[in-house]
Design an enzyme around this catalytic site. Structure first.
Site: not given
Length: 474
Positions: A437, A246, A443, A225, A156, A171-173, A280
């Site tokens: 979505e 988002e 979105h 968040s 996305r 930057k990935p989680s 979310c």
């Protein structure tokens, strides 16, 4: 793995520290990635700046054709990616595979927009002068990816950036970086120029902050968040950087007296247990009109009690684990606080004792509208239900939130459907369906659910700036 993906290659991080990745179904380690530092970010930015300049000069249709090659790579490797995804995130296989397949469709759609992307030619009040609005790539961008849908949300952010002529630093989680680095391997098998996609692993508090405040990055996009979004926005403000946020949600689901109750139960349960409630857009608070309240509560309780929770690799499992112990404890605390305040649990309501992070599908009633469980994001498989009498009352309750990302309405009355669609101050209204979505949609949330948006033509244009050119020809 202690390497970062810089300029098309896996290189050693400048940091000696690593982040351990755990399988949430059993809390056993499945890998590790580098805990990056400032020098890693500097290297990534330098490479992204250099690569973007030449990429922007490539014809946009040719750019799209090159980016489209990634779709073929995902198609060839989708089962492996889904298995990695299952291990690090805990989705059931059908959902993990479905996200990869949706990512493939996303690439195809976004690359197709390359030919429809257009500026404007306008008349002017000045004689012999024409105005042209020219769309240009934003430049170097950064994307901060969440753990709950790491592959799709990577696409996305990455695909519209590349198609419009931008580069991107990802930057990935720290919870789910392994699938992202697998995508890096696939990028190496395409003709996408080295340096256009850089991947830096590390904490959001350090790496995310460095990206947000870097002067050479022109847009930063985060899905996460609301607190994380505010931090990014604050850091980006120093350079008046474009932000795309988002963030959190507290989606209301409204069931009226004119609803098909079986349909409402089906879609609300389907949406609530998606990714174990860790989405979310999931329904987070349920408002049911008094005339159908008892019927709905009975049927939804029965449906939630039948959900099979457990090992996401088992074909019999409906719902897998919660991402980590911290989130598991947060869900438990919200439910127990509600019970202490007088709410009643009809099914579920407890942590499942196991090696992993599992929570029972839960229905809770007699909740106060001002309680934490009705105000704060739960991010777990819990349905708190309250009663309403009039449509105006339901709309007021639904709008009474700092969040405004998604909402659900169940009614077979067209007038009611239009009333909710027009009066809910929320980015998305799902009428008689579950949340999914559309790639062609948009979105975007209201209030503290975010700024800007993703998907469709409008999401594509987030990665474009406008130059207005005044052409006088007298």
């Amino acid at each position: 793995m202690s390497k970062q993906f810089i300029d098309g290659k896996f290189v050693e991080s400048h940091s000696n520290e690593t982040i351990e990745v755990l399988n949430p179904a059993n809390n056993k380690p499945i890998g590790e990635v580098a805990k990056g530092n400032e020098q890693d970010v500097k290297d990534a930015v330098a490479g992204a700046v250099k690569a973007q300049k030449s990429w922007a000069a490539v014809n946009r249709v040719k750019r799209a054709d090159i980016v489209l090659q990634l779709a073929a790579q995902l198609e060839q490797n989708k089962e492996e990616i889904a298995r990695i995804y299952q291990q690090e995130q805990g989705k059931v296989y059908s959902a993990a595979l479905g996200e990869v397949e949706n990512s493939i469709n996303y690439i195809k759609y976004m690359t197709g927009l390359a030919q429809s992307n257009k500026g404007e030619v306008l008349q002017n009040q000045v004689d012999h002068e024409t105005i042209m609005l020219i769309k240009k790539p934003v430049g170097v961008t950064a994307g901060i990816i969440p753990w709950n849908a790491p592959i799709f949300i990577l696409m996305r952010k990455m695909i519209p950036a590349l198609v419009t002529g931008c580069s991107i630093i990802v930057k990935p989680s720290g919870e789910t970086p392994l699938g992202t680095f697998k995508i890096a391997e696939l990028l190496q098998k395409t003709d996408i120029p080295a340096g256009l996609v850089q991947i830096i692993s590390g904490p959001g508090s350090s790496i995310g902050n460095l990206l947000a405040k870097n002067q050479q990055i022109n847009l930063i996009s985060i899905t996460g968040s609301t607190g994380a979004g505010k931090s990014v926005m604050e850091a980006a403000a120093a350079n008046v950087k474009k932000v795309n946020l988002e963030l959190g949600g507290k989606a209301p689901a409204i069931v009226t007296n004119k609803a098909d109750i079986d349909k409402a139960v089906k879609y609300i349960v389907m949406a609530r247990i998606k990714n174990s409630g860790q989405v979310c857009t999931c329904p987070e608070r349920i408002y049911v009109q008094s005339g159908v309240y008892d019927e709905f509560v009975k049927k939804v309780t029965d449906a939630m009690s039948k959900i099979v929770t457990g090992d996401p690799t088992s074909p019999d499992t409906d719902m897998g684990p919660i991402i980590n112990k911290k989130q598991l404890d947060s869900i438990e605390q919200k439910v127990q606080d509600a019970v202490s305040a007088g709410a009643k649990v009809l099914t579920g309501g407890h942590i499942i004792e196991s090696e992993g992070n599992f929570y029972e599908p839960t229905v809770i009633v007699n909740v106060d509208d001002n309680s934490q469980i009705m105000k704060d994001e739960i991010f777990g498989p819990v349905l708190p239900i309250a009663k309403f009498d009039t449509i105006d009352e339901a709309i007021d309750k639904a709008n009474d939130s700092p969040y405004g990302l998604s909402s659900y309405v169940y009614t077979d009355d067209l007038k009611e459907s239009m009333e909710f669609s027009n009066r809910l101050n929320i980015g998305e209204v799902y009428v008689n369906c579950e949340a999914e979505e559309a790639i062609t949609g948009y979105h975007a949330g209201w209030r503290q659910s975010g700024l800007g948006g993703a998907d469709g033509q409008h999401g594509f244009e987030e990665y474009l700036n406008t130059t207005v050119s005044y052409l006088r020809y007298e």
